[in-house]
Write an enzyme that holds these catalytic residues in place. Structure first.
Site, PDB file in Angstrom:
ATOM      1  N   GLU A   1       0.848  -1.198   0.000  1.00 53.15           N
ATOM      2  CA  GLU A   1       0.000   0.000   0.000  1.00 53.15           C
ATOM      3  C   GLU A   1       0.877   1.238   0.000  1.00 53.15           C
ATOM      4  OE1 GLU A   1      -2.750   2.666  -0.280  1.00 53.15           O
ATOM      5  OE2 GLU A   1      -3.253   0.538  -0.443  1.00 53.15           O
TER       6      GLU A   1
ATOM      7  N   HIS B   1     -44.355  -8.143  11.240  1.00 55.49           N
ATOM      8  CA  HIS B   1     -45.244  -6.995  11.094  1.00 55.49           C
ATOM      9  C   HIS B   1     -45.223  -6.192  12.389  1.00 55.49           C
ATOM     10  CE1 HIS B   1     -48.715  -4.622   9.842  1.00 55.49           C
ATOM     11  NE2 HIS B   1     -49.170  -4.780  11.078  1.00 55.49           N
TER      12      HIS B   1
ATOM     13  N   ALA C   1     -24.478   9.311  -8.948  1.00 60.22           N
ATOM     14  CA  ALA C   1     -24.540   8.935  -7.530  1.00 60.22           C
ATOM     15  C   ALA C   1     -23.805   9.933  -6.636  1.00 60.22           C
ATOM     16  CB  ALA C   1     -23.962   7.529  -7.351  1.00 60.22           C
TER      17      ALA C   1
ATOM     18  N   ASP D   1     -12.030  -1.518  -8.861  1.00 62.03           N
ATOM     19  CA  ASP D   1     -12.183  -0.387  -9.776  1.00 62.03           C
ATOM     20  C   ASP D   1     -11.390  -0.538 -11.062  1.00 62.03           C
ATOM     21  OD1 ASP D   1     -13.668   0.611  -7.717  1.00 62.03           O
ATOM     22  OD2 ASP D   1     -12.486   2.425  -7.395  1.00 62.03           O
TER      23      ASP D   1
ATOM     24  N   ALA E   1     -17.126  -0.438  -3.736  1.00 62.25           N
ATOM     25  CA  ALA E   1     -16.251  -1.132  -2.790  1.00 62.25           C
ATOM     26  C   ALA E   1     -16.631  -2.593  -2.628  1.00 62.25           C
ATOM     27  CB  ALA E   1     -16.293  -0.417  -1.439  1.00 62.25           C
TER      28      ALA E   1
END
Length: 463
Positions: A31, A438, A179, A306, A314
């Site tokens: 990373e 319910h 979005a 992506d 994600a």
């Protein structure tokens, strides 16, 4: 030698690392820095924006308190306190993951990961070489700019920079009614900003995967709370006007605002990571080509998230990471299927979609049956003061569930009930016999199933 090296510790990368560890693999993560662990979703995307959206939602609810016999004497808004709370959530999640990875003995190597060969990732700037039997690319995406609109964090902001705002803008111009645009339009409007929302197409949420009905409902609600929506409109030019921006729109109007926010999409991070040198195939838009198992044309190198398609979500990345790792371990049954990826939009309503719309199903040759149930008479929605919206179930003539589209309270949570039915290939006959508690919002889903299976109740024969 690792079993798996994952390049990128965003949503797909960290989910993949945990899943690989769970399955007994020796795994390492790469990373860019300790501050970017968690990727775009955690640090600059869905997590901080949902924090702000929840604040907007509570402001929305606040206005209904008198109906519950609660009378408060106004409120103050404070961006600094909002930022502090938002950043605390992001930091907590990020640090918890790093601690958990350390606890599991999953190493994270910090720096840019570049492919040297099919079994080697080089981590810069030190040049550490990591050897692996398999490599999973999960490098994510970056914000895209439009024309000469280069984000500067002063007048022009993208969704990476918007978090630096120190105060709520008095007026904001948002480009893009997808979005991202509709979420920030709702957030800033509820926090007191004047909002102008510009969209090139003839409706908000101009995606074939979102029913036109959802777009119409959302536009009506956003207009009701005071968002100025300009459809079939583009930005022709802009200039600095004192401490503000003057924007010239294609409808020949001028908008003066504190800033312009770009909500116009992202591009895959596939440059400069060694794909070309290894001959890994990409499409014309830069996305890595993968098969149903997320495998590239080099058999031991996989990709997720992506960088595999324009559907940048994600949870898609997290699922594709598990698809890749499952395939590495010999599973041929777990496959990627973008039709079964849930798409949730958080704005003045929650809008959730999975599978085909009615139009898409007809284009594919299905004889379509649709069950639509409104939240207006739903007792739980009425109790909660949120009885707006609908459940729309799309099915084939033989009862196969092809898609589901929900607009209204907690739509993003409700949708998963139908998603799992679709994945298990259980049709409306199964759904129509289900028992739901319910009062609940979920009752509307079984009612939509009955609308399809037995026919609309208003058509029932009278004897």
């Amino acid at each position: 030698m690792y079993d798996l090296v994952i390049v990128g510790a965003g949503s797909g990368g960290y989910e993949g690392a945990l899943y690989a560890h769970r399955r007994g693999m020796k795994v390492a993560l790469v990373e860019l820095s300790p501050e970017t662990v968690g990727g775009n979703c955690l640090n600059r995307g869905c997590i901080p924006s949902k924090y702000m959206r929840h604040g907007a939602y509570m402001l929305d609810k606040f206005q209904k308190l008198p109906e519950y016999g609660i009378f408060l004497k106004g409120y103050d808004l404070n961006m600094q306190r909002l930022k502090k709370g938002r950043e605390k959530v992001v930091l907590t999640i990020r640090e918890n993951f790093k601690k958990f990875a350390e606890h599991l003995k999953i190493p994270i190597f910090y720096g840019k990961g570049v492919l040297k060969d099919a079994n080697t990732v080089v981590v810069g700037p030190e040049g550490i070489e990591l050897k692996a039997k398999y490599i999973l690319l999960a490098t994510g995406s970056s914000t895209a700019s439009v024309g000469d609109l280069v984000p500067d964090g002063r007048y022009i902001f993208d969704t990476d920079q918007i978090w630096s705002l120190e105060d709520f803008p008095k007026r904001i111009l948002i480009l893009g009614g997808g979005a991202v645009g509709v979420e920030f339009a709702y957030i800033f409007r509820m926090y007191g900003s004047e909002v102008v929302l510009v969209e090139l197409k003839d409706r908000l949420l101009p995606s074939a995967d979102i029913p036109e009905e959802s777009s119409r409902y959302l536009a009506r609600k956003l207009k009701k709370i005071g968002v100025d929506i300009r459809l079939k409109t583009t930005l022709k030019g802009w200039e600095v006007a004192g401490s503000q921006v003057k924007a010239f729109l294609s409808d020949d109007s001028e908008v003066q605002a504190d800033l312009i926010l770009l909500g116009v999409g992202r591009k895959p991070n596939t440059e400069g990571i060694g794909l070309e040198q290894l001959g890994i195939e990409k499409d014309s838009k830069g996305f890595v080509k993968v098969n149903q198992f997320c495998q590239t044309n080099i058999p031991n190198i996989y990709a997720c998230g992506d960088i595999t398609s324009p559907l940048m979500l994600a949870h898609k990345s997290m699922y594709e990471a598990k698809v890749a790792i499952s395939h590495i371990l010999g599973d041929k049954d777990t496959v990627r299927n973008e039709r079964l990826v849930p798409k949730i939009i958080y704005s003045a309503y929650e809008i959730a979609s999975v599978g085909l719309t009615e139009d898409q199903a007809e284009e594919e040759g299905y004889e379509v049956k649709v069950g639509v149930v409104s939240f207006v008479p739903n007792p739980k929605a009425m109790d909660d003061g949120e009885n707006e919206g609908f459940v729309r179930l799309v099915a084939s003539e033989d009862g196969k569930i092809l898609g589901c589209h929900i607009l209204g309270p907690h739509a993003g949570e409700l949708l998963h009930q139908v998603l799992h039915l679709m994945k298990a290939d259980l049709g409306v006959d199964f759904l129509s016999k289900a028992m739901y508690s319910h009062p609940s919002l979920s009752e509307s889903i079984v009612q939509a199933g009955m609308e399809v299976h037995f026919g609309p109740i208003t058509w029932a024969k009278r004897h």
